[in-house]
Scaffold this motif. Structure first.
Motif, PDB file in Angstrom:
ATOM      1  N   GLU A  98       0.808  -1.219   0.000  1.00 45.25           N
ATOM      2  CA  GLU A  98       0.000   0.000   0.000  1.00 45.25           C
ATOM      3  C   GLU A  98       0.845   1.275   0.000  1.00 45.25           C
ATOM      4  O   GLU A  98       0.530   2.237   0.701  1.00 45.25           O
ATOM      5  CB  GLU A  98      -0.964   0.006   1.209  1.00 45.25           C
ATOM      6  CG  GLU A  98      -1.847  -1.220   1.319  1.00 45.25           C
ATOM      7  CD  GLU A  98      -2.781  -1.391   0.128  1.00 45.25           C
ATOM      8  OE1 GLU A  98      -3.155  -0.375  -0.488  1.00 45.25           O
ATOM      9  OE2 GLU A  98      -3.115  -2.544  -0.198  1.00 45.25           O
ATOM     10  N   GLU A  99       1.906   1.290  -0.792  1.00 44.50           N
ATOM     11  CA  GLU A  99       2.744   2.485  -0.881  1.00 44.50           C
ATOM     12  C   GLU A  99       2.570   3.231  -2.210  1.00 44.50           C
ATOM     13  O   GLU A  99       3.220   4.246  -2.431  1.00 44.50           O
ATOM     14  CB  GLU A  99       4.206   2.131  -0.643  1.00 44.50           C
ATOM     15  CG  GLU A  99       4.449   1.529   0.735  1.00 44.50           C
ATOM     16  CD  GLU A  99       5.889   1.642   1.203  1.00 44.50           C
ATOM     17  OE1 GLU A  99       6.374   2.774   1.342  1.00 44.50           O
ATOM     18  OE2 GLU A  99       6.516   0.601   1.414  1.00 44.50           O
ATOM     19  N   ARG A 229       6.308   5.708   1.005  1.00 46.71           N
ATOM     20  CA  ARG A 229       5.100   6.514   1.196  1.00 46.71           C
ATOM     21  C   ARG A 229       5.115   7.215   2.545  1.00 46.71           C
ATOM     22  O   ARG A 229       5.401   6.607   3.576  1.00 46.71           O
ATOM     23  CB  ARG A 229       3.856   5.627   1.091  1.00 46.71           C
ATOM     24  CG  ARG A 229       2.547   6.400   1.070  1.00 46.71           C
ATOM     25  CD  ARG A 229       1.406   5.465   0.748  1.00 46.71           C
ATOM     26  NE  ARG A 229       0.160   6.174   0.542  1.00 46.71           N
ATOM     27  CZ  ARG A 229      -0.968   5.601   0.126  1.00 46.71           C
ATOM     28  NH1 ARG A 229      -0.985   4.300  -0.132  1.00 46.71           N
ATOM     29  NH2 ARG A 229      -2.057   6.310  -0.036  1.00 46.71           N
ATOM     30  N   ASP A 231       4.307   8.620   6.033  1.00 44.49           N
ATOM     31  CA  ASP A 231       3.520   8.144   7.173  1.00 44.49           C
ATOM     32  C   ASP A 231       3.044   6.699   7.003  1.00 44.49           C
ATOM     33  O   ASP A 231       2.117   6.263   7.680  1.00 44.49           O
ATOM     34  CB  ASP A 231       2.297   9.044   7.411  1.00 44.49           C
ATOM     35  CG  ASP A 231       2.696  10.462   7.800  1.00 44.49           C
ATOM     36  OD1 ASP A 231       3.784  10.620   8.394  1.00 44.49           O
ATOM     37  OD2 ASP A 231       1.932  11.398   7.498  1.00 44.49           O
ATOM     38  N   LYS A 232       3.676   5.971   6.096  1.00 47.13           N
ATOM     39  CA  LYS A 232       3.289   4.577   5.873  1.00 47.13           C
ATOM     40  C   LYS A 232       4.470   3.637   6.063  1.00 47.13           C
ATOM     41  O   LYS A 232       4.334   2.575   6.667  1.00 47.13           O
ATOM     42  CB  LYS A 232       2.715   4.419   4.452  1.00 47.13           C
ATOM     43  CG  LYS A 232       2.393   2.979   4.047  1.00 47.13           C
ATOM     44  CD  LYS A 232       1.255   2.416   4.859  1.00 47.13           C
ATOM     45  CE  LYS A 232       0.915   0.998   4.381  1.00 47.13           C
ATOM     46  NZ  LYS A 232      -0.188   0.400   5.163  1.00 47.13           N
ATOM     47  N   THR A 233       5.625   4.028   5.559  1.00 47.92           N
ATOM     48  CA  THR A 233       6.788   3.146   5.555  1.00 47.92           C
ATOM     49  C   THR A 233       7.560   3.241   6.868  1.00 47.92           C
ATOM     50  O   THR A 233       8.150   4.281   7.165  1.00 47.92           O
ATOM     51  CB  THR A 233       7.734   3.501   4.395  1.00 47.92           C
ATOM     52  OG1 THR A 233       6.987   3.586   3.181  1.00 47.92           O
ATOM     53  CG2 THR A 233       8.829   2.455   4.259  1.00 47.92           C
TER      54      THR A 233
END
Length: 287
Positions: A98-99, A229, A231-233
């Motif tokens: 989901e990046e 990404r 605030d995701k990774t």
């Protein structure tokens, strides 16, 4: 939606066989498909991508937007790298899911093909959770999985995206062990043949963690780009992912969903189209 930073450094018809092929026989059949011949891309059927302006594909729908211009800049930088290294097949991956790598792959493919001078193959090689054909809304197509299980030529599974010089090789529909396919000599031979037929081969792969799929594909590709990404990774995941890519293969990073506040007067010097803040805005930055 984002700003992308890039640290750039360094067939022929056949009879279908529904059964699984033995590896030696499969390799022999694959070699025969390309012996003394090239892929006739003009005979490959087209598929209509079900995209609209609401989809995040500025390279197709907003030709003169800030985002599209930046994707073309990224494409230009890739072209320039060819002056110093062999570069045709480029793997786009990430550390975790989901990046946004599939949309970035699609936009980059459109940008490389802009003007019709370059023929680009976009390979949907995430065999666990395919994203390219889902983004195009053509995810009912057969592809790599069916090709691997039969003696049908690979050109029977490739489709041209109508209206652009981009071809797509879907992941397919059958349940097949991804590692079995990606580790096979057929997959390496497929990339070699695709490199000879296309100007660019972009490969959208699964994340580097937790499986070995992307690591294997990185070894047989010319170069690898890792999507990161905002605030995701997790930093720890990115560090572990970097350890799985040979430094000589790593081109750099695409940072997704990072705020972009400086357009350097683009509104005054652009082509008059609205700058859409909801789409990817790539920008290049050397390591």
């Amino acid at each position: 939606m984002s700003r992308v930073y890039d640290a750039l450094q360094q067939c022929l018809p056949g009879n279908a066989d529904p059964g699984t092929l033995e590896q030696n026989r499969a390799d022999a059949l694959f070699s025969q498909q390309f012996e003394g011949s090239a892929w006739d891309l003009d005979t490959i059927p087209a598929v209509q991508a079900n995209l609209s302006r609401e989809d995040r594909v500025p390279a197709l729908f907003s030709t003169y937007s800030f985002a599209s211009e930046q994707f073309r800049l990224l494409a230009t930088r890739l072209q320039q790298l060819r002056e110093s290294r062999a570069l045709k097949s480029v793997l786009l991956t990430s550390s975790v899911a989901e990046e946004g790598k599939s949309l970035l792959s699609l936009n980059l493919a459109m940008s490389l093909a802009h003007g019709g001078q370059q023929k680009v193959l976009l390979v949907d090689a995430d065999l666990r959770k395919p994203g390219v054909c889902r983004a195009l809304r053509v995810d009912e197509l057969e592809g790599i999985r069916e090709w691997y299980r039969t003696d049908r030529p690979i050109t029977q599974f490739i489709r041209r995206i109508a209206g652009v010089h981009v071809w797509v090789l879907p992941a397919g529909l059958e349940e097949v062990d991804p590692l079995e396919i990606l580790k096979s000599s057929r997959m390496a031979n497929l990339l070699t043949a695709a490199n000879a037929a296309f100007d660019w081969v972009l490969i959208d792969s699964s994340p580097l963690l937790p499986t070995a799929d992307a690591e294997i594909m990185s070894r047989i590709s010319d170069a690898t780009i890792i999507v990161v990404r905002r605030d995701k990774t997790p930093k720890s995941a990115l560090k572990e992912a970097l350890d799985r890519v040979a430094p000589s293969k790593l081109l750099g990073f695409l940072l997704n969903e990072f705020p972009s506040t400086r357009h350097y007067g683009y509104e005054r010097y652009g082509a008059g189209q609205r700058d859409d803040s909801s789409v990817v805005k790539p920008q290049l930055q050397n390591a």
